[in-house]
Design an enzyme around this catalytic site. Structure first.
Site, PDB file in Angstrom:
ATOM      1  N   LEU A  14     -26.084  20.458   4.049  1.00  0.00           N
ATOM      2  CA  LEU A  14     -26.337  21.101   2.915  1.00  0.00           C
ATOM      3  C   LEU A  14     -26.596  20.123   1.330  1.00  0.00           C
ATOM      4  O   LEU A  14     -27.504  20.317   0.822  1.00  0.00           O
ATOM      5  CB  LEU A  14     -25.624  22.336   2.520  1.00  0.00           C
ATOM      6  CG  LEU A  14     -25.898  23.369   1.356  1.00  0.00           C
ATOM      7  CD1 LEU A  14     -27.585  24.059   1.790  1.00  0.00           C
ATOM      8  CD2 LEU A  14     -25.120  24.465   1.447  1.00  0.00           C
ATOM      9  N   ASP A  59     -14.927   9.908  -3.108  1.00  0.00           N
ATOM     10  CA  ASP A  59     -14.083  10.765  -2.188  1.00  0.00           C
ATOM     11  C   ASP A  59     -13.184  11.641  -2.996  1.00  0.00           C
ATOM     12  O   ASP A  59     -12.353  11.227  -3.912  1.00  0.00           O
ATOM     13  CB  ASP A  59     -12.804   9.992  -1.594  1.00  0.00           C
ATOM     14  CG  ASP A  59     -11.781  10.681  -0.805  1.00  0.00           C
ATOM     15  OD1 ASP A  59     -11.671  11.771  -0.888  1.00  0.00           O
ATOM     16  OD2 ASP A  59     -10.879   9.925  -0.113  1.00  0.00           O
ATOM     17  N   ASN A  86     -20.506  20.182  -4.121  1.00  0.00           N
ATOM     18  CA  ASN A  86     -20.862  20.621  -2.568  1.00  0.00           C
ATOM     19  C   ASN A  86     -19.739  20.237  -1.593  1.00  0.00           C
ATOM     20  O   ASN A  86     -19.603  20.879  -0.614  1.00  0.00           O
ATOM     21  CB  ASN A  86     -22.033  20.066  -2.324  1.00  0.00           C
ATOM     22  CG  ASN A  86     -22.554  20.485  -0.895  1.00  0.00           C
ATOM     23  OD1 ASN A  86     -22.722  21.364  -0.498  1.00  0.00           O
ATOM     24  ND2 ASN A  86     -22.351  18.977  -0.018  1.00  0.00           N
ATOM     25  N   TYR A 162     -10.104  28.480   4.605  1.00  0.00           N
ATOM     26  CA  TYR A 162     -11.579  28.479   3.863  1.00  0.00           C
ATOM     27  C   TYR A 162     -11.619  29.639   3.031  1.00  0.00           C
ATOM     28  O   TYR A 162     -12.211  29.549   1.823  1.00  0.00           O
ATOM     29  CB  TYR A 162     -12.476  28.530   5.217  1.00  0.00           C
ATOM     30  CG  TYR A 162     -14.020  28.219   4.686  1.00  0.00           C
ATOM     31  CD1 TYR A 162     -14.363  26.821   4.219  1.00  0.00           C
ATOM     32  CD2 TYR A 162     -14.794  29.152   4.524  1.00  0.00           C
ATOM     33  CE1 TYR A 162     -15.517  26.653   3.602  1.00  0.00           C
ATOM     34  CE2 TYR A 162     -15.875  28.807   3.932  1.00  0.00           C
ATOM     35  CZ  TYR A 162     -16.591  27.664   3.606  1.00  0.00           C
ATOM     36  OH  TYR A 162     -17.652  27.333   2.985  1.00  0.00           O
ATOM     37  N   LYS A 166     -12.129  29.133  -0.938  1.00  0.00           N
ATOM     38  CA  LYS A 166     -13.334  29.596  -1.835  1.00  0.00           C
ATOM     39  C   LYS A 166     -13.293  30.500  -2.665  1.00  0.00           C
ATOM     40  O   LYS A 166     -13.804  30.779  -3.731  1.00  0.00           O
ATOM     41  CB  LYS A 166     -14.635  29.891  -0.728  1.00  0.00           C
ATOM     42  CG  LYS A 166     -15.022  28.961   0.050  1.00  0.00           C
ATOM     43  CD  LYS A 166     -15.535  27.730  -0.692  1.00  0.00           C
ATOM     44  CE  LYS A 166     -16.144  26.651   0.102  1.00  0.00           C
ATOM     45  NZ  LYS A 166     -16.780  25.411  -0.724  1.00  0.00           N
TER      46      LYS A 166
END
Length: 237
Positions: A14, A59, A86, A162, A166
């Site tokens: 992406l 990084d 991203n 995860y 988010k």
């Protein structure tokens, strides 16, 4: 004046597609990635397609690396119109009762602390732009509404790392938007994308899922801030 942009975690998937799309608009784009070899290869591939993109090592887990990248952008262009956070990792998928604090920390280091580290380091360059924008690449898994929708239960197993990272990124987006006058900060849910992060099991292509990132990267100064969006519109928190 040419619009400048930087996309983290952009050597593949992406991130790379976002770089390609923004460069195709004629923007001056920095492809940022941790691995210099892979990042350089991605830039070479895009150059072969006629797109002029700059590589910068970055990084997101390293203060020194992020500071050096910001210095590089400052020296080369002097400002940053668009920052796309991203870079992200999925972490190990395990039931909540089997998840360790250490494994959570690994995911948060990239998905949450990395976004904060990069945003703060590049903020002076964003403030030097006429209409700065920050796009946080989040996920529907970070939405309390989506995560509690039974339609997703069979597809996405209960897990901590995860989704929690988010959800934290969404709140961070909201708070940056409140605090940064003149800087538009929004979170996006690209969708269930066929990338390495999903073992290429997603429903949509990277080209489709980059749509919302590019759209929020291009908003005018009167555009939204502090929101959460996907290709169809507003995503519920």
């Amino acid at each position: 004046m040419t619009t400048t942009a930087l996309v983290t975690g952009a050597n593949k998937g992406l991130g790379r597609e976002t770089v390609r799309r923004l460069a195709a608009l004629g923007w001056d784009v920095f492809l940022a990635a941790r691995d210099a070899g892979r990042g350089g290869a991605a830039v070479a591939e895009l150059a072969a397609a006629g797109l002029d993109v700059r590589f910068v090592p970055l990084d997101v887990t390293s203060d020194e690396s992020v500071a050096t990248a910001a210095d590089t952008v400052r020296a080369e262009v002097g400002r940053l119109d668009v920052l796309v956070n991203n870079a992200g990792v999925g972490g190990r998928v395990s039931p909540p009762t089997d998840t360790t604090a250490a494994s959570l920390r690994e995911v948060f280091e990239v998905n949450v602390f990395g976004a904060v580290r990069v945003t703060n380091a590049f903020l002076p360059l964003l403030r030097a732009a006429e209409r700065p924008r920050v796009v946080m690449v989040s996920s529907g898994m970070g939405s309390f509404t989506v995560a509690n929708d039974p339609r997703w239960f069979d597809l996405v197993p209960a897990q901590l790392g995860y989704p929690a990272s988010k959800a934290a990124l969404n709140m961070i987006t909201s708070q940056y938007a409140r605090a940064l006058d003149g800087v538009l900060v929004n979170a996006v849910d690209p969708g269930y994308t066929a990338t390495d992060l999903t073992d290429h099991a997603g429903f949509q292509t990277v080209a489709e899922d980059a749509d919302v990132i590019v759209r929020l990267a291009r908003v005018d100064s009167d555009g939204p801030t502090g929101g959460f969006f996907d290709r169809k519109g507003i995503v519920p928190w």
